[in-house]
Design an enzyme around this catalytic site. Structure first.
Site, PDB file in Angstrom:
ATOM      1  N   THR A 154       0.645  -1.146   0.017  1.00 52.23           N
ATOM      2  CA  THR A 154      -0.171  -0.005  -0.200  1.00 52.23           C
ATOM      3  C   THR A 154       0.951   1.154  -0.018  1.00 52.23           C
ATOM      4  OG1 THR A 154      -1.650  -1.199   1.139  1.00 52.23           O
ATOM      5  CG2 THR A 154      -1.770   1.011   0.977  1.00 52.23           C
ATOM      6  N   LYS A 158      15.274  -7.268   5.187  1.00 53.26           N
ATOM      7  CA  LYS A 158      14.400  -6.747   5.984  1.00 53.26           C
ATOM      8  C   LYS A 158      15.009  -6.986   7.581  1.00 53.26           C
ATOM      9  CE  LYS A 158       9.431  -5.838   7.595  1.00 53.26           C
ATOM     10  NZ  LYS A 158       7.990  -6.157   7.286  1.00 53.26           N
ATOM     11  N   THR A 194       5.937  -5.194   2.663  1.00 50.81           N
ATOM     12  CA  THR A 194       7.649  -5.238   2.933  1.00 50.81           C
ATOM     13  C   THR A 194       8.149  -6.748   3.191  1.00 50.81           C
ATOM     14  OG1 THR A 194       7.109  -4.659   5.104  1.00 50.81           O
ATOM     15  CG2 THR A 194       7.632  -2.807   3.722  1.00 50.81           C
ATOM     16  N   ASP A 195       7.011  -7.621   3.877  1.00 52.62           N
ATOM     17  CA  ASP A 195       7.536  -8.781   4.220  1.00 52.62           C
ATOM     18  C   ASP A 195       8.535  -9.606   3.388  1.00 52.62           C
ATOM     19  OD1 ASP A 195       5.905  -8.477   6.675  1.00 52.62           O
ATOM     20  OD2 ASP A 195       5.289 -10.217   6.552  1.00 52.62           O
TER      21      ASP A 195
END
Lengths: 619, 401
Positions: B73, B226, B149-150
């Site tokens: 998003t 990440k 983002t995961d």
């Protein structure tokens, strides 16, 4: 003023910080810090999100007029949740319990399932851009029948250090918000209700105390006026004055409206660039401005400068609106010539914009964009003057007047906090909440049970020292000694510059118990407290050991035989004086003996011994 | 709805049922949950007017960028009544939410998926690589891929191996939900647009460099990971410096000498992937039977301990797997540093049975690379050589950090 005739309706919202171990949505302590202790700082921008209807909440939008960068101070007692870098923990059950206790004390009905909401606040005081808040209870009543609409549990905002800089230590401390119906009809009634609710809150013994831990927002309207919310009244004693001044303001604004209508006043919709007119001005503000814009307010002459509240004019209101665009304020012809602007310049300005005698001209000076924005805001506020009193959120100024903050927020600015699960308040939980004794009742009990006089009883009951007092009494200390020490003595010592706040409650308890056990005289209490305060933080030792040491040093135990020998010596040394004054020497000699004993012995014992010795001498 | 509880009755709007309770939004804006019998219908809410639509006029003099959405998003709308957050995918909607984008470029939009990034799959990576390639072929000056983002690091690496690009392909996401005024979405998106319109010529991830809203880092797709569950600066280049930075709000882009520049090479797509590959993190005492699950796999990346080890008990079994045709690549769960199986006996034994040293590749990048290598190269010795050759910046010849 006849408030009844004016149709005054007022309600209050009370915000009270709770004294919980941890914050509402993270596990940080609820500890306020000195900004000098900060361990770092970071900066962020906030941006309002479009709602489903393509609208931004009007209060949020107002704050958006300026793109602002906010700086936050952080501490070792703050975590990623306050940084808006981690989702919240579940709602702190301790805070919920305190909130439910207050709800029960106010006769409210709990929500069966509490939902945490996000309330948009983009003035920078919340790193996330919203404040988490949950409605916990509904429909309570005050003794006078006034309705309490809601009690909410919410997180405290970060406090502003200055400008756009905030300190994160306060952010997230649990806060209850109690909202009454607009059921008060006089300024004094508002203050009484605020006082009563404050007393109820303190009765729990689980709310924070001190300046800034309780804040009142006051809602005021009069017939024909509008609902205005005045935020951040911290002093109880100012509440009635704030209401009086707001009524005065609304009455004045309505009078101005009527006069404007009578004059057929209107706002000229063209903004005139008058920068060139002031090319040679002596006014430092105008001189450095890139753009000077004028707005002609037809028929407004004399009214913009009219006082509507002590220290406030209609012009101040226009100025507040203009400030939202980042300008310092406005000038208007009702107050000119002044501020380095000459009569000649004013005349030129009037002529240039075609202002008639009954017109007022407002000018704004700033960069091009800001000046344009500010001129538009002046026009908006002037139009509002034609309509009467605008609905607003205002902030209290010193003395009780107020300044415009933002429009009243709509219900639109709340949406669910999806990261926090709803909490069910079932029968067993609600039943398990015990209601503490009201402080007013406690004061009455102290009179009847302990024989304290009414004043002292009330002082003790409402004091932060109440738990120490109760512990002392439970330990067998005479209530009067406990009360006087905790209130009168400590206050007097503090006034004399003794740091009594450095003496722990446990030390005071140990000291009072020692006095009660005749290990020290009650007359020695001030000296002993002073010594405890002076040596606070030095060396180790339990409170009991510290008190023993201080007694040994300041007021070593003295036997009755010692007392008698001192009394005999003092009387013998002053035999002539004693014979001359007879029993009248008792008072002066008492002082000499007590001085020598340094309060180690109860005054009653000394006075009896002295009386005996004098009697023996004189007989 | 009329809600009666205790003394007073209140009105509100029914939202939904949850855990057997009716959730209603009271007129004061608060939601509460209540037993259904305490509410009664008094009327129906006026239907919501349609969401603000309309096309935003774009500046024709600016370069055109393509925004490909996969479900991450970057712009959203909130329904304050239900709390529903709707992601916005059309260029117009995104421009309405982040108007400053219009000063950087023109945009066209394309949606490849609308999924949470944990639901990504190699098949969607392939769709994505094809879509990006297609956009470049059709003249996009740069491509922005919005992504949850995961698993953004996996997708970026996958696209990097499948695609040669002369223009910037920028992956962007947000760590803090887009409905919140503090969201990192707008700044990340603006920075990604600045990079996509700029001088870069490779696949990158652009996200917050620090917790401040002061600059974004540009990470190479094959070195980024990440590294935090929630912080804005979760994405970090591991073992190497970022390719550059974007200052905010100036949006000035600075690229390091390492960064591949725009216009290097022609667009080229090789989108085959061997999906029968796995990544296994070893832990002390991990039962040998775990390996049964990878029977018949074409490739297995081990995230081993330290310099690149698993229990000596595993060696015979791994030998059988390798002899059976499974390529086994060793990486390290240390994440930082290079695998070296020549220091200890266990390592030397692993090498002797044919385990491939994964150099300083991140375990996830090694997995994606193995899929791509095995998808495009059938000769085991060639595949082994490719795994140890730097193809896309995933292997550094020198360890600098």
């Amino acid at each position: 003023m006849n408030y009844q005739e004016l149709g005054l309706k007022a309600g209050i919202e009370i915000h009270q910080q709770l004294d919980t171990a941890e914050k509402l949505f993270c596990r940080c302590p609820t500890l306020l810090r000195d900004t000098a202790e900060r361990t770092g700082e970071f900066s962020r921008y906030l941006r309002a999100t479009e709602s489903e209807l393509g609208e931004i909440d009007r209060a949020a939008e107002e704050e958006m007029k300026l793109v602002r960068k906010f700086t936050y101070y952080t501490y070792d007692s703050v975590c990623l949740v306050e940084h808006d870098e981690e989702p919240p923990t579940p709602m702190n059950p301790e805070a919920l319990e305190v909130c439910l206790t207050i709800a029960k004390m106010l006769g409210m009905t709990p929500a069966e399932q509490v939902h945490t909401m996000r309330k948009l606040v983009i003035d920078g005081s919340n790193t996330s851009g919203f404040q988490r808040t949950a409605l916990v209870g509904l429909s309570g009543a005050l003794p006078d029948g006034c309705l309490i609409e809601t009690i909410c549990l919410e997180e405290e905002a970060a406090q502003r250090v200055e400008g756009e800089t905030f300190s994160l230590d306060r952010l997230g401390i649990p806060l209850v918000e109690i909202t009454t119906a607009p059921c008060m009809r006089t300024p004094e009634a508002v203050q009484e209700v605020a006082g009563y609710i404050g007393m109820v809150l303190r009765s729990t013994g689980r709310v924070k105390r001190g300046l800034g831990t309780i804040r009142q927002d006051i809602n005021v309207s009069i017939a024909g006026g509008a609902r205005v919310e005045i935020k951040g009244v911290q002093e109880l004693d100012l509440i009635a004055e704030v209401v009086r001044r707001e009524v005065q303001r609304q009455v004045a604004l309505l009078a101005i409206r009527d006069e404007l209508r009578e004059r057929g006043a209107r706002v000229d919709q063209t903004v005139v660039d008058v920068t060139a007119l002031f090319s040679g001005t002596k006014s430092s503000i105008l001189k450095k401005a890139k753009s000077i814009l004028a707005v002609r307010l037809c028929g407004f002459a004399g009214l913009v400068g009219r006082e509507i509240q002590p220290g406030r004019r209609l012009g101040s209101e226009m100025s507040d609106y203009a400030k939202k665009c980042g300008v310092g304020g406005i000038f208007h012809t009702d107050e000119l010539p002044a501020y380095g602007i000459t009569a000649e310049e004013v005349a030129r300005l009037r002529e240039f914009v075609g202002a008639a005698e009954e017109d007022c001209v407002a000018i704004v000076a700033a960069g091009r964009e800001r000046a344009g924005c500010a001129a538009e805001q002046v026009m908006i506020r002037a139009e509002m003057a034609l309509a009467g009193v605008p609905e607003e959120t205002r902030k209290m100024l010193d003395e009780g007047s107020s300044a415009y903050m933002r429009p009243l927020p709509g219900a639109a600015r709340m949406y669910p906090e999806t990261d926090v699960f709803p909490v069910v308040i079932d029968e067993p939980l609600w039943e398990s909440i015990t209601v503490p004794e009201l402080l007013t009742h406690r004061a009455e009990r102290f009179v009847s049970e302990f024989g304290l006089d009414e004043d002292l009883a009330r002082q003790v009951a409402f004091s932060e020292r109440l738990p120490t007092f109760e512990a002392a009494v439970a330990a067998g200390v005479r209530p009067t000694i406990a009360a006087r020490t905790l209130l009168a003595t400590c206050r007097e010592l503090a006034r004399d510059g003794v740091a009594v706040d450095r003496v722990s409650e446990d030390e005071i308890l140990a000291l009072l118990s020692a006095v009660e056990a005749d290990r020290a005289a009650k007359e020695a209490i001030p000296d002993l407290l002073t010594e405890l305060a002076r040596t606070a933080g030095e060396g180790a030792g339990t409170p009991q050991e510290r008190v023993d040491a201080v007694i040994a040093k300041m007021a070593p135990a003295v036997s009755q035989a010692d007392v008698e020998s001192i009394v005999r010596r003092v009387v013998a040394e002053r035999e002539a004086f004693a014979r001359e004054r007879g029993m009248g020497a008792l008072g002066p000699l008492m002082g000499v003996v007590m001085q020598e004993l340094r309060g180690s012995v109860d005054g009653k014992v000394v006075s009896e011994t002295l009386r005996r010795e004098l009697g023996r001498l004189l007989s | 709805m009329r809600y009666a509880n205790g003394g007073t009755a209140l009105t509100g709007t029914y939202i939904a049922e949850r855990d057997g309770m009716a959730v209603i939004k009271l007129d004061n804006g608060y939601n509460i949950g209540t037993s259904p019998q305490k509410i009664e219908l008094v009327g129906r809410a006026a239907p919501q007017p349609p969401a603000g639509a309309g096309v935003v006029v774009q500046n024709p003099d600016l370069p055109e960028l393509s925004i490909i959405s996969t479900g991450g998003t970057i712009a959203s709308r909130v329904d304050y009544r239900t709390g529903a957050v709707t992601s916005q995918f059309s260029a117009s909607d995104i421009l309405r939410a982040i108007p400053e984008l219009g000063d950087i470029a023109r945009y066209r939009d394309r949606q490849v998926a609308s999924i949470l990034s944990e639901n990504m799959s190699p098949a969607i990576w392939q769709d994505l690589a094809r879509a990006v390639y297609d956009e470049i072929r059709h003249g996009a000056s740069g491509v922005i891929v919005t992504h949850g983002t995961d698993t953004m690091g996996y997708s970026a690496a996958a696209v990097r191996f499948m695609l040669k690009t002369p223009v910037p392909v920028v992956f962007v996401g947000s760590q803090r939900s887009a409905d919140r005024p503090s969201s990192d979405n707008a700044m990340n998106t603006l920075c990604s647009a600045a990079v996509a319109a700029g001088d870069l010529g490779e696949v990158a991830v652009v996200m917050h460099a620090t917790t401040n809203d002061d600059r974004c880092a540009i990470h190479r797709a094959t070195r980024v990971r990440k590294m935090h569950t929630s912080r804005r600066d979760a994405f970090q280049s591991v073992g190497s410096a970022p390719l550059g930075y974007v200052d905010y709000p100036s949006l000035a882009v600075s690229l390091s000498d390492e960064a591949v520049r725009r216009g290097t090479g022609e667009p080229e797509l090789r989108d085959a992937l061997e999906e029968r590959c796995a990544l296994l993190q070893y832990y002390p005492g991990m039962p040998l039977s775990v390996l049964d699950a990878f029977e018949g796999y074409a490739g297995l990346v081990l995230s081993g301990t330290g310099l690149g080890h698993v229990s000596t008990d595993w060696i015979p079994r791994l030998r059988d797997m390798i002899e059976g045709g499974t390529a086994v690549v060793m990486t390290s769960q240390c994440l930082h540093g290079r695998v070296c199986d020549r220091v200890y006996n266990t390592g030397r034994d692993l090498l002797s049975i044919g385990v491939i040293e994964g150099e300083d590749m991140l375990p996830e990048v090694a997995l994606v690379k193995l899929m791509w290598v095995l998808g495009n190269e059938s000769d085991p010795e060639e595949a082994r050589a490719l795994m140890q050759t730097d193809l896309a910046g995933e292997i550094q010849r020198r360890s600098i950090a």
